[in-house]
Design a protein around this motif. Structure first.
Motif, PDB file in Angstrom:
ATOM      1  N   TYR A 150       1.086  -1.308  -0.227  1.00  0.00           N
ATOM      2  CA  TYR A 150       0.336   0.254  -0.199  1.00  0.00           C
ATOM      3  C   TYR A 150       1.079   0.798   0.191  1.00  0.00           C
ATOM      4  N   LYS A 151       0.416   1.855  -0.655  1.00  0.00           N
ATOM      5  CA  LYS A 151       1.045   3.565  -0.567  1.00  0.00           C
ATOM      6  C   LYS A 151       0.047   4.395  -0.477  1.00  0.00           C
ATOM      7  N   PHE A 152       0.435   5.337   0.799  1.00  0.00           N
ATOM      8  CA  PHE A 152      -0.067   6.507   1.152  1.00  0.00           C
ATOM      9  C   PHE A 152       0.511   8.164   1.040  1.00  0.00           C
ATOM     10  N   ARG A 159      10.647  14.191  -7.667  1.00  0.00           N
ATOM     11  CA  ARG A 159       9.241  14.426  -7.406  1.00  0.00           C
ATOM     12  C   ARG A 159       8.276  13.123  -7.782  1.00  0.00           C
ATOM     13  N   GLY A 160       7.834  11.950  -6.295  1.00  0.00           N
ATOM     14  CA  GLY A 160       6.517  11.777  -6.940  1.00  0.00           C
ATOM     15  C   GLY A 160       7.084  10.302  -7.003  1.00  0.00           C
ATOM     16  N   GLY A 161       8.362   9.741  -6.448  1.00  0.00           N
ATOM     17  CA  GLY A 161       9.084   8.911  -6.254  1.00  0.00           C
ATOM     18  C   GLY A 161       7.973   7.891  -5.635  1.00  0.00           C
ATOM     19  N   SER A 162       7.460   8.295  -4.581  1.00  0.00           N
ATOM     20  CA  SER A 162       7.116   7.295  -3.567  1.00  0.00           C
ATOM     21  C   SER A 162       6.580   6.372  -4.318  1.00  0.00           C
ATOM     22  N   ASP A 163       5.804   6.691  -5.305  1.00  0.00           N
ATOM     23  CA  ASP A 163       5.247   5.503  -5.681  1.00  0.00           C
ATOM     24  C   ASP A 163       6.058   4.590  -6.186  1.00  0.00           C
ATOM     25  N   THR A 164       6.817   5.485  -6.942  1.00  0.00           N
ATOM     26  CA  THR A 164       8.303   4.065  -7.932  1.00  0.00           C
ATOM     27  C   THR A 164       8.173   3.361  -6.722  1.00  0.00           C
ATOM     28  N   SER A 169      -0.232  13.696 -16.580  1.00  0.00           N
ATOM     29  CA  SER A 169      -0.831  13.866 -15.480  1.00  0.00           C
ATOM     30  C   SER A 169      -0.038  13.171 -13.914  1.00  0.00           C
ATOM     31  N   LYS A 170       0.240  13.973 -13.165  1.00  0.00           N
ATOM     32  CA  LYS A 170       0.674  13.842 -11.634  1.00  0.00           C
ATOM     33  C   LYS A 170       0.474  12.650 -10.932  1.00  0.00           C
ATOM     34  N   VAL A 171      -0.774  12.269 -11.839  1.00  0.00           N
ATOM     35  CA  VAL A 171      -0.997  11.105 -10.176  1.00  0.00           C
ATOM     36  C   VAL A 171      -0.524   9.786 -10.053  1.00  0.00           C
ATOM     37  N   LEU A 172       0.739   9.134 -11.116  1.00  0.00           N
ATOM     38  CA  LEU A 172       1.579   8.448 -10.552  1.00  0.00           C
ATOM     39  C   LEU A 172       2.842   9.370 -11.828  1.00  0.00           C
TER      40      LEU A 172
HETATM   41 MG    MG Z   1       1.991  11.536  -6.257  1.00  0.00          MG
END
Ligand code: MG
Ligand code: ADP
Ligand code: ASP
Length: 410
Positions: free
Chosen positions: A6-8, A152-157, A210-213
Protein backbone atom coordinates in the motif's frame (compact mmCIF):
# COMPACT_ATOMS: atom_id res chain seq x y z
CA UNK A 1 -3.13 -15.00 2.47
CA UNK A 2 -2.20 -12.21 0.06
CA UNK A 3 0.69 -9.78 0.12
CA UNK A 4 -0.11 -6.16 -0.67
CA UNK A 5 2.03 -3.08 -0.96
CA UNK A 6 0.00 0.00 0.00
CA UNK A 7 1.27 3.49 -0.74
CA UNK A 8 -0.16 6.59 0.95
CA UNK A 9 0.64 10.00 -0.57
CA UNK A 10 1.24 13.30 1.19
CA UNK A 11 -2.37 14.38 1.74
CA UNK A 12 -3.27 10.91 3.01
CA UNK A 13 -0.73 11.33 5.83
CA UNK A 14 -0.99 15.12 6.07
CA UNK A 15 -2.10 15.31 9.72
CA UNK A 16 -1.89 13.19 12.87
CA UNK A 17 -5.59 12.30 12.44
CA UNK A 18 -4.97 11.10 8.91
CA UNK A 19 -1.98 9.05 9.97
CA UNK A 20 -4.26 7.43 12.56
CA UNK A 21 -6.84 6.72 9.85
CA UNK A 22 -4.16 5.11 7.66
CA UNK A 23 -3.06 2.98 10.63
CA UNK A 24 -6.63 1.77 11.08
CA UNK A 25 -6.95 0.84 7.42
CA UNK A 26 -3.65 -1.03 7.50
CA UNK A 27 -4.51 -2.81 10.73
CA UNK A 28 -7.88 -3.90 9.31
CA UNK A 29 -6.10 -5.42 6.29
CA UNK A 30 -3.64 -7.26 8.52
CA UNK A 31 -6.47 -8.50 10.73
CA UNK A 32 -8.05 -10.04 7.61
CA UNK A 33 -4.89 -12.16 7.39
CA UNK A 34 -3.03 -10.32 4.63
CA UNK A 35 0.63 -9.35 4.72
CA UNK A 36 1.05 -5.61 4.32
CA UNK A 37 4.00 -3.46 3.34
CA UNK A 38 3.21 0.26 3.55
CA UNK A 39 5.10 2.96 1.67
CA UNK A 40 4.51 6.54 2.78
CA UNK A 41 5.28 9.98 1.42
CA UNK A 42 6.26 12.99 3.47
CA UNK A 43 3.32 14.81 5.13
CA UNK A 44 1.73 17.13 2.55
CA UNK A 45 3.71 20.30 1.92
CA UNK A 46 6.76 18.99 3.75
CA UNK A 47 8.97 18.31 0.70
CA UNK A 48 8.21 21.81 -0.63
CA UNK A 49 8.93 23.31 2.79
CA UNK A 50 12.32 21.60 2.91
CA UNK A 51 13.10 22.72 -0.64
CA UNK A 52 12.18 26.27 0.39
CA UNK A 53 14.62 26.13 3.32
CA UNK A 54 17.38 24.95 1.00
CA UNK A 55 16.83 27.75 -1.50
CA UNK A 56 16.73 30.33 1.29
CA UNK A 57 20.25 29.25 2.20
CA UNK A 58 21.47 28.92 -1.37
CA UNK A 59 19.44 30.03 -4.37
CA UNK A 60 22.14 30.38 -7.06
CA UNK A 61 23.80 28.10 -7.93
CA UNK A 62 21.33 25.46 -6.82
CA UNK A 63 22.17 23.65 -3.57
CA UNK A 64 24.42 20.63 -3.87
CA UNK A 65 22.26 17.71 -4.97
CA UNK A 66 23.84 15.29 -2.50
CA UNK A 67 22.90 17.59 0.39
CA UNK A 68 19.44 18.19 -1.06
CA UNK A 69 18.82 14.45 -0.91
CA UNK A 70 19.98 14.27 2.71
CA UNK A 71 17.50 17.05 3.46
CA UNK A 72 14.51 15.93 1.38
CA UNK A 73 14.63 12.33 2.58
CA UNK A 74 13.89 13.48 6.14
CA UNK A 75 10.24 14.18 5.23
CA UNK A 76 9.46 10.52 4.64
CA UNK A 77 11.46 9.46 7.70
CA UNK A 78 9.10 11.46 9.92
CA UNK A 79 6.05 9.72 8.47
CA UNK A 80 7.32 6.14 8.80
CA UNK A 81 8.02 6.64 12.49
CA UNK A 82 4.67 8.32 13.17
CA UNK A 83 2.74 5.64 11.27
CA UNK A 84 4.50 2.86 13.19
CA UNK A 85 3.64 4.61 16.46
CA UNK A 86 0.01 4.88 15.36
CA UNK A 87 -0.01 1.15 14.50
CA UNK A 88 1.57 0.26 17.85
CA UNK A 89 -1.08 2.36 19.55
CA UNK A 90 -3.70 0.11 17.89
CA UNK A 91 -1.84 -2.99 19.06
CA UNK A 92 -0.55 -3.80 15.60
CA UNK A 93 3.11 -4.85 15.40
CA UNK A 94 5.00 -2.75 12.85
CA UNK A 95 8.56 -1.82 12.00
CA UNK A 96 9.83 1.17 10.03
CA UNK A 97 12.59 1.22 7.43
CA UNK A 98 14.35 4.05 5.66
CA UNK A 99 15.37 3.34 2.07
CA UNK A 100 18.91 2.64 3.25
CA UNK A 101 17.73 0.25 5.96
CA UNK A 102 15.82 -1.86 3.44
CA UNK A 103 18.76 -1.48 1.12
CA UNK A 104 17.04 0.09 -1.81
CA UNK A 105 20.15 0.48 -3.92
CA UNK A 106 20.11 3.21 -6.57
CA UNK A 107 22.49 4.79 -9.06
CA UNK A 108 24.33 8.02 -8.20
CA UNK A 109 21.93 10.46 -9.89
CA UNK A 110 21.04 12.56 -6.84
CA UNK A 111 17.48 14.01 -6.89
CA UNK A 112 16.47 11.70 -9.75
CA UNK A 113 18.06 8.37 -8.89
CA UNK A 114 16.96 5.06 -10.39
CA UNK A 115 16.49 1.93 -8.33
CA UNK A 116 18.97 -0.81 -9.16
CA UNK A 117 18.14 -3.49 -6.60
CA UNK A 118 16.16 -4.16 -3.45
CA UNK A 119 17.11 -6.47 -0.61
CA UNK A 120 13.83 -8.04 0.50
CA UNK A 121 15.20 -10.28 3.27
CA UNK A 122 14.52 -8.20 6.39
CA UNK A 123 11.08 -7.20 5.14
CA UNK A 124 10.21 -10.85 4.52
CA UNK A 125 11.39 -11.81 8.00
CA UNK A 126 9.23 -9.11 9.56
CA UNK A 127 6.21 -10.13 7.49
CA UNK A 128 6.71 -13.76 8.50
CA UNK A 129 6.64 -12.60 12.15
CA UNK A 130 3.29 -10.97 11.55
CA UNK A 131 4.57 -7.40 11.44
CA UNK A 132 3.47 -4.63 9.15
CA UNK A 133 6.51 -3.26 7.31
CA UNK A 134 6.52 0.53 6.87
CA UNK A 135 8.99 1.89 4.30
CA UNK A 136 9.95 5.50 3.54
CA UNK A 137 9.10 6.30 -0.06
CA UNK A 138 11.14 8.39 -2.50
CA UNK A 139 14.57 7.39 -1.17
CA UNK A 140 17.40 4.92 -1.51
CA UNK A 141 21.17 4.78 -1.12
CA UNK A 142 23.93 4.52 -3.68
CA UNK A 143 26.68 1.94 -3.41
CA UNK A 144 28.65 4.24 -1.07
CA UNK A 145 25.64 4.39 1.26
CA UNK A 146 24.85 8.02 0.38
CA UNK A 147 21.19 8.95 0.51
CA UNK A 148 19.54 9.46 -2.87
CA UNK A 149 15.99 10.47 -3.85
CA UNK A 150 13.94 9.30 -6.80
CA UNK A 151 12.43 12.54 -8.18
CA UNK A 152 9.16 14.25 -7.24
CA UNK A 153 6.34 11.78 -6.80
CA UNK A 154 8.95 9.06 -6.32
CA UNK A 155 7.13 7.25 -3.50
CA UNK A 156 4.93 5.70 -6.19
CA UNK A 157 8.05 4.15 -7.68
CA UNK A 158 9.24 2.88 -4.30
CA UNK A 159 5.89 1.14 -3.84
CA UNK A 160 5.88 -0.51 -7.25
CA UNK A 161 9.53 -1.55 -6.94
CA UNK A 162 8.87 -3.15 -3.55
CA UNK A 163 5.81 -4.90 -4.96
CA UNK A 164 7.94 -6.28 -7.80
CA UNK A 165 10.72 -7.39 -5.44
CA UNK A 166 8.28 -9.06 -3.04
CA UNK A 167 6.09 -10.42 -5.86
CA UNK A 168 3.12 -8.81 -4.18
CA UNK A 169 -0.38 -9.71 -5.29
CA UNK A 170 -1.15 -6.04 -5.95
CA UNK A 171 0.35 -2.61 -5.45
CA UNK A 172 -2.30 -0.19 -4.23
CA UNK A 173 -1.66 3.56 -4.51
CA UNK A 174 -3.93 5.41 -2.06
CA UNK A 175 -4.33 9.09 -2.84
CA UNK A 176 -6.77 12.03 -2.70
CA UNK A 177 -8.78 10.94 -5.77
CA UNK A 178 -10.59 7.60 -6.04
CA UNK A 179 -8.80 6.46 -9.17
CA UNK A 180 -7.40 7.55 -12.50
CA UNK A 181 -9.84 9.89 -14.21
CA UNK A 182 -10.44 10.71 -17.87
CA UNK A 183 -8.60 13.94 -17.07
CA UNK A 184 -7.52 15.83 -13.97
CA UNK A 185 -10.81 16.38 -12.08
CA UNK A 186 -9.40 19.69 -10.82
CA UNK A 187 -9.63 21.05 -14.38
CA UNK A 188 -12.76 19.23 -15.62
CA UNK A 189 -15.26 18.46 -12.85
CA UNK A 190 -17.15 16.20 -15.27
CA UNK A 191 -14.15 13.87 -15.54
CA UNK A 192 -15.02 10.22 -14.89
CA UNK A 193 -13.12 7.54 -13.03
CA UNK A 194 -11.78 4.83 -15.32
CA UNK A 195 -12.35 1.29 -14.06
CA UNK A 196 -9.32 0.12 -15.95
CA UNK A 197 -6.53 1.53 -18.11
CA UNK A 198 -3.64 -0.21 -19.88
CA UNK A 199 -0.01 0.27 -18.79
CA UNK A 200 0.69 1.73 -22.20
CA UNK A 201 -2.01 4.39 -21.89
CA UNK A 202 -1.12 5.16 -18.28
CA UNK A 203 2.51 5.58 -19.28
CA UNK A 204 1.51 8.09 -21.96
CA UNK A 205 -0.83 9.92 -19.56
CA UNK A 206 1.92 10.13 -16.91
CA UNK A 207 4.60 11.25 -19.34
CA UNK A 208 2.26 13.83 -20.90
CA UNK A 209 1.65 15.46 -17.54
CA UNK A 210 -0.91 13.49 -15.44
CA UNK A 211 0.88 13.53 -12.13
CA UNK A 212 -1.44 11.04 -10.45
CA UNK A 213 1.35 8.45 -10.86
CA UNK A 214 5.08 8.99 -11.32
CA UNK A 215 6.17 7.88 -14.83
CA UNK A 216 8.82 5.56 -13.51
CA UNK A 217 6.30 3.79 -11.31
CA UNK A 218 4.20 2.96 -14.35
CA UNK A 219 7.28 1.91 -16.34
CA UNK A 220 8.35 -0.36 -13.51
CA UNK A 221 4.89 -1.87 -13.10
CA UNK A 222 4.66 -2.56 -16.83
CA UNK A 223 8.12 -4.08 -17.00
CA UNK A 224 7.63 -6.43 -14.05
CA UNK A 225 3.91 -6.90 -14.65
CA UNK A 226 2.93 -5.64 -11.19
CA UNK A 227 -0.85 -5.27 -10.91
CA UNK A 228 -1.30 -1.64 -9.96
CA UNK A 229 -4.40 0.05 -8.56
CA UNK A 230 -5.10 3.70 -7.72
CA UNK A 231 -7.67 4.25 -4.94
CA UNK A 232 -8.86 6.85 -2.48
CA UNK A 233 -7.51 7.00 1.05
CA UNK A 234 -10.74 8.58 2.19
CA UNK A 235 -13.55 6.62 0.54
CA UNK A 236 -14.21 2.94 -0.21
CA UNK A 237 -14.24 1.75 -3.82
CA UNK A 238 -12.49 -0.38 -6.40
CA UNK A 239 -10.41 2.49 -7.86
CA UNK A 240 -8.67 2.06 -11.21
CA UNK A 241 -6.78 -1.06 -12.18
CA UNK A 242 -3.79 -0.61 -14.47
CA UNK A 243 -2.92 -3.77 -16.38
CA UNK A 244 -2.19 -5.16 -19.83
CA UNK A 245 -5.77 -5.90 -20.80
CA UNK A 246 -6.94 -3.81 -23.75
CA UNK A 247 -10.50 -2.51 -23.68
CA UNK A 248 -13.15 -4.15 -25.85
CA UNK A 249 -13.96 -2.78 -29.31
CA UNK A 250 -17.05 -0.89 -28.24
CA UNK A 251 -15.12 1.06 -25.66
CA UNK A 252 -13.98 4.62 -26.05
CA UNK A 253 -11.42 5.57 -28.67
CA UNK A 254 -9.83 8.00 -26.27
CA UNK A 255 -9.15 7.01 -22.68
CA UNK A 256 -7.97 10.30 -21.32
CA UNK A 257 -6.68 13.81 -21.70
CA UNK A 258 -3.41 14.94 -20.18
CA UNK A 259 -1.83 18.36 -20.02
CA UNK A 260 1.55 19.76 -19.15
CA UNK A 261 2.09 23.28 -17.90
CA UNK A 262 5.82 22.84 -17.38
CA UNK A 263 7.00 23.47 -20.93
CA UNK A 264 8.22 26.54 -22.82
CA UNK A 265 8.65 27.11 -26.55
CA UNK A 266 11.67 28.55 -28.37
CA UNK A 267 11.86 29.69 -32.00
CA UNK A 268 14.80 30.58 -34.18
CA UNK A 269 13.84 32.11 -37.53
CA UNK A 270 15.68 32.50 -40.83
CA UNK A 271 17.95 29.48 -40.44
CA UNK A 272 19.70 28.69 -43.76
CA UNK A 273 18.01 25.54 -45.11
CA UNK A 274 21.11 23.36 -45.42
CA UNK A 275 21.99 19.85 -44.23
CA UNK A 276 23.01 19.92 -40.58
CA UNK A 277 20.80 22.85 -39.56
CA UNK A 278 18.81 20.93 -36.96
CA UNK A 279 21.91 19.38 -35.51
CA UNK A 280 23.66 22.75 -35.21
CA UNK A 281 20.67 24.07 -33.25
CA UNK A 282 19.84 21.07 -31.09
CA UNK A 283 23.41 19.79 -30.62
CA UNK A 284 24.45 22.57 -28.20
CA UNK A 285 21.08 22.26 -26.41
CA UNK A 286 21.70 18.55 -25.85
CA UNK A 287 25.28 19.22 -24.73
CA UNK A 288 23.87 21.52 -22.06
CA UNK A 289 21.78 18.58 -20.83
CA UNK A 290 18.52 20.27 -21.79
CA UNK A 291 15.81 17.85 -22.84
CA UNK A 292 13.82 18.75 -25.93
CA UNK A 293 10.26 17.57 -26.33
CA UNK A 294 8.38 18.71 -29.45
CA UNK A 295 10.14 19.98 -32.59
CA UNK A 296 8.79 21.59 -35.77
CA UNK A 297 10.55 23.04 -38.77
CA UNK A 298 8.92 25.20 -41.46
CA UNK A 299 10.54 25.81 -44.83
CA UNK A 300 10.10 29.35 -46.14
CA UNK A 301 10.25 30.32 -49.84
CA UNK A 302 13.67 31.97 -49.50
CA UNK A 303 15.65 28.81 -48.61
CA UNK A 304 15.53 29.50 -44.91
CA UNK A 305 13.62 27.66 -42.22
CA UNK A 306 12.00 28.58 -38.92
CA UNK A 307 12.74 26.10 -36.19
CA UNK A 308 10.59 25.74 -33.05
CA UNK A 309 10.97 23.35 -30.12
CA UNK A 310 9.89 22.97 -26.51
CA UNK A 311 11.92 22.45 -23.34
CA UNK A 312 11.12 22.35 -19.62
CA UNK A 313 10.23 25.85 -18.37
CA UNK A 314 13.11 25.78 -15.91
CA UNK A 315 15.50 25.42 -18.86
CA UNK A 316 14.06 28.29 -20.94
CA UNK A 317 16.61 30.97 -19.98
CA UNK A 318 19.61 28.67 -20.50
CA UNK A 319 18.22 27.47 -23.85
CA UNK A 320 17.66 31.07 -24.99
CA UNK A 321 21.25 31.99 -24.18
CA UNK A 322 22.52 29.01 -26.17
CA UNK A 323 20.26 29.85 -29.13
CA UNK A 324 21.59 33.41 -29.27
CA UNK A 325 25.09 32.03 -29.79
CA UNK A 326 23.78 29.57 -32.42
CA UNK A 327 21.95 32.39 -34.19
CA UNK A 328 25.15 34.37 -34.60
CA UNK A 329 27.07 31.32 -35.83
CA UNK A 330 24.41 30.45 -38.41
CA UNK A 331 23.61 33.99 -39.44
CA UNK A 332 19.99 33.24 -38.61
CA UNK A 333 17.19 35.76 -37.98
CA UNK A 334 15.54 36.11 -34.57
CA UNK A 335 15.36 34.07 -31.37
CA UNK A 336 12.23 34.15 -29.22
CA UNK A 337 11.06 32.28 -26.14
CA UNK A 338 7.53 31.81 -24.80
CA UNK A 339 6.56 30.24 -21.49
CA UNK A 340 2.86 31.07 -21.78
CA UNK A 341 2.04 27.78 -23.45
CA UNK A 342 0.59 24.43 -22.43
CA UNK A 343 0.63 21.01 -24.06
CA UNK A 344 -2.70 19.21 -24.22
CA UNK A 345 -2.77 15.56 -25.29
CA UNK A 346 -5.41 12.96 -26.00
CA UNK A 347 -4.46 9.34 -25.28
CA UNK A 348 -6.04 6.02 -26.18
CA UNK A 349 -5.16 2.61 -27.60
CA UNK A 350 -8.40 2.87 -29.62
CA UNK A 351 -6.61 5.42 -31.82
CA UNK A 352 -4.61 2.65 -33.47
CA UNK A 353 -7.58 1.27 -35.31
CA UNK A 354 -9.56 4.44 -35.99
CA UNK A 355 -9.02 7.26 -38.43
CA UNK A 356 -10.35 10.79 -37.98
CA UNK A 357 -9.41 11.30 -34.36
CA UNK A 358 -6.86 14.01 -35.15
CA UNK A 359 -9.35 15.89 -37.32
CA UNK A 360 -12.00 15.75 -34.56
CA UNK A 361 -9.43 17.12 -32.15
CA UNK A 362 -8.37 19.96 -34.44
CA UNK A 363 -11.96 20.87 -35.38
CA UNK A 364 -12.99 20.95 -31.72
CA UNK A 365 -10.19 23.38 -30.90
CA UNK A 366 -10.92 25.49 -33.99
CA UNK A 367 -14.61 25.75 -33.02
CA UNK A 368 -13.51 27.21 -29.70
CA UNK A 369 -11.21 29.70 -31.46
CA UNK A 370 -8.10 28.06 -30.03
CA UNK A 371 -5.00 28.42 -32.19
CA UNK A 372 -2.79 25.32 -32.36
CA UNK A 373 0.88 26.29 -32.21
CA UNK A 374 2.50 22.85 -32.49
CA UNK A 375 1.34 19.28 -33.09
CA UNK A 376 2.96 15.93 -32.46
CA UNK A 377 1.55 12.44 -32.74
CA UNK A 378 2.48 8.88 -31.91
CA UNK A 379 0.58 5.63 -32.19
CA UNK A 380 -1.68 6.20 -29.20
CA UNK A 381 -1.51 9.95 -28.56
CA UNK A 382 -1.93 13.34 -30.22
CA UNK A 383 -0.45 16.41 -28.52
CA UNK A 384 -0.97 20.06 -29.32
CA UNK A 385 0.66 23.16 -27.91
CA UNK A 386 -1.78 26.02 -27.29
CA UNK A 387 -1.67 29.29 -25.36
CA UNK A 388 -1.87 28.65 -21.63
CA UNK A 389 -5.00 30.78 -21.21
CA UNK A 390 -6.91 28.16 -23.23
CA UNK A 391 -5.96 25.21 -21.02
CA UNK A 392 -9.31 24.69 -19.31
CA UNK A 393 -11.33 25.47 -22.41
CA UNK A 394 -9.30 23.05 -24.54
CA UNK A 395 -9.46 20.23 -22.00
CA UNK A 396 -13.19 20.63 -21.41
CA UNK A 397 -14.05 20.94 -25.11
CA UNK A 398 -12.04 17.83 -25.99
CA UNK A 399 -13.45 15.95 -23.02
CA UNK A 400 -16.93 16.55 -24.30
CA UNK A 401 -16.11 16.06 -28.02
CA UNK A 402 -14.78 12.57 -27.30
CA UNK A 403 -17.74 11.79 -25.00
CA UNK A 404 -15.45 11.14 -22.05
CA UNK A 405 -18.08 12.41 -19.64
CA UNK A 406 -20.48 9.67 -20.68
CA UNK A 407 -20.62 6.29 -18.98
CA UNK A 408 -19.65 3.50 -21.41
CA UNK A 409 -22.08 0.67 -22.11
CA UNK A 410 -21.32 -2.27 -19.81
MG1 MG B 1 2.05 11.64 -6.15
P1 ADP C 1 -0.25 11.93 -3.73
O1 ADP C 1 0.20 13.03 -2.85
O2 ADP C 1 -1.21 10.99 -3.08
O3 ADP C 1 0.89 11.23 -4.41
P2 ADP C 1 -0.73 13.44 -6.16
O4 ADP C 1 -1.07 14.87 -5.93
O5 ADP C 1 0.65 13.10 -6.58
O6 ADP C 1 -1.14 12.63 -4.86
O7 ADP C 1 -1.74 12.81 -7.25
C1 ADP C 1 -3.11 12.96 -7.12
C2 ADP C 1 -3.59 14.16 -7.95
O8 ADP C 1 -3.35 13.91 -9.33
C3 ADP C 1 -5.08 14.40 -7.89
O9 ADP C 1 -5.43 15.20 -6.80
C4 ADP C 1 -5.40 15.06 -9.24
O10 ADP C 1 -5.59 16.44 -9.14
C5 ADP C 1 -4.14 14.80 -10.07
N1 ADP C 1 -4.44 14.21 -11.38
C6 ADP C 1 -3.93 14.62 -12.59
N2 ADP C 1 -4.42 13.91 -13.58
C7 ADP C 1 -5.26 13.00 -13.06
C8 ADP C 1 -6.07 11.96 -13.61
N3 ADP C 1 -6.11 11.72 -14.93
N4 ADP C 1 -6.81 11.22 -12.76
C9 ADP C 1 -6.78 11.45 -11.43
N5 ADP C 1 -6.04 12.41 -10.85
C10 ADP C 1 -5.28 13.19 -11.64
N1 ASP D 1 7.59 13.60 -0.92
C1 ASP D 1 8.02 13.51 -2.30
C2 ASP D 1 7.35 14.58 -3.14
O1 ASP D 1 6.64 15.41 -2.62
C3 ASP D 1 7.78 12.14 -2.89
C4 ASP D 1 6.33 11.72 -2.99
O2 ASP D 1 5.47 12.28 -2.33
O3 ASP D 1 6.08 10.76 -3.74
O4 ASP D 1 7.56 14.63 -4.33
Amino acid sequence: MALYVYKFGGTSVGTVERIRAVAEKVKAARDRGDQIVVVVSAMSGETNRLLGLATQIQAQPQPDSRELDVLLSTGEQVTIALLCMALHELGCPACSYTGGQVKILTDDAHTKARIRSIDDQSMREDLARGKVVVVAGFQGVNDRGWITTLGRGGSDTTAVALAAALQADECQIYTDVDGVYTTDPRIEPRARRLKQITFEEMLEMASLGSKVLQIRAVEFAGKYNVPLRVLSSFTEGEGTLINYEEPKMEQALISGIAFNKDEAKLTITGVPDLPGGASKILGPIAEANIEVDMIIQNIAGDDTTDFTFTVHRNDLQRALEILQVVREQLGAGKVTGDDGIVKVSIVGVGMRSHAGIASTMFKTLADEGINIRMISTSEIKISVVVDEKYLELAVRALHSAFHLDQELPA
